[in-house]
Design a protein around this motif. Structure first.
Motif: not given
Length: 179
Positions: A127-146
């Protein structure tokens, strides 16, 4: 399982806005140049101010996360991010903008390491591996939203209201994490 998803979403919400705030000055640069007569050097310093604030906390952050736990640490830091966003919205000079960017950098500096520390403590290795990957993707979406979304909102709200809105959304992230 539901708790793990709720924890992930709460932390991811904060990390999304951390990444958005990191990149937003590039989108706002024409507006800030017009309003404050900024030079390219000034814009670079604004970006650097964020990273200066961010970097100031990195050495003690690990100790604080281990000693006080990810939830308490990120909540304390996000208070500073809210103040930084509010100060940026209220800034009347380049010095005010720069100080606000430093505060914002300090405030969001725990938004990735706090969740990663929490996931290590609370989740199974898979579950850590999945959560870590999803966190990094979330950050990328934040940059796109900017980028384009900020360009769309800018003529409607203005940049100051955008930063006040970011402050409010960070408070919502804090309440979600606290819950």
């Amino acid at each position: 399982r539901r708790r793990a998803v709720a924890v992930f979403l709460a932390f991811a919400f904060a990390y999304f806005f951390s990444a958005l705030v990191r990149a937003i000055t590039a989108t706002l640069s024409p507006t800030l140049v017009d309003e404050f007569s900024l030079s390219a050097r000034d814009l670079g310093l604004l970006a650097g101010g964020y990273f200066l604030g961010f970097s100031l906390t990195q050495l003690p952050l690990g100790t604080w996360l281990d000693r006080h736990g990810p939830r308490r640490v990120i909540l304390g830091f996000l208070v500073v991010a809210v103040i930084g966003c509010g100060a940026f919205a209220a800034a009347g000079s380049f010095a005010g903008l720069l100080l606000a960017r430093v505060l914002t950098g300090v405030g969001v500096s725990a938004c990735l390491m706090a969740p990663l520390t929490g996931y290590r403590r609370w989740l199974t290795p898979d579950a850590q591996l999945r959560a870590n990957s999803w966190m990094l993707m979330t950050g990328s979406l934040g940059m796109l939203a900017s980028t384009l979304p900020v360009q769309w909102l800018l003529p409607v709200t203005g940049w100051r209201v955008l930063f006040l809105g970011l402050a409010v959304l960070l408070v919502v992230a804090m309440l979600t994490i606290a819950w």
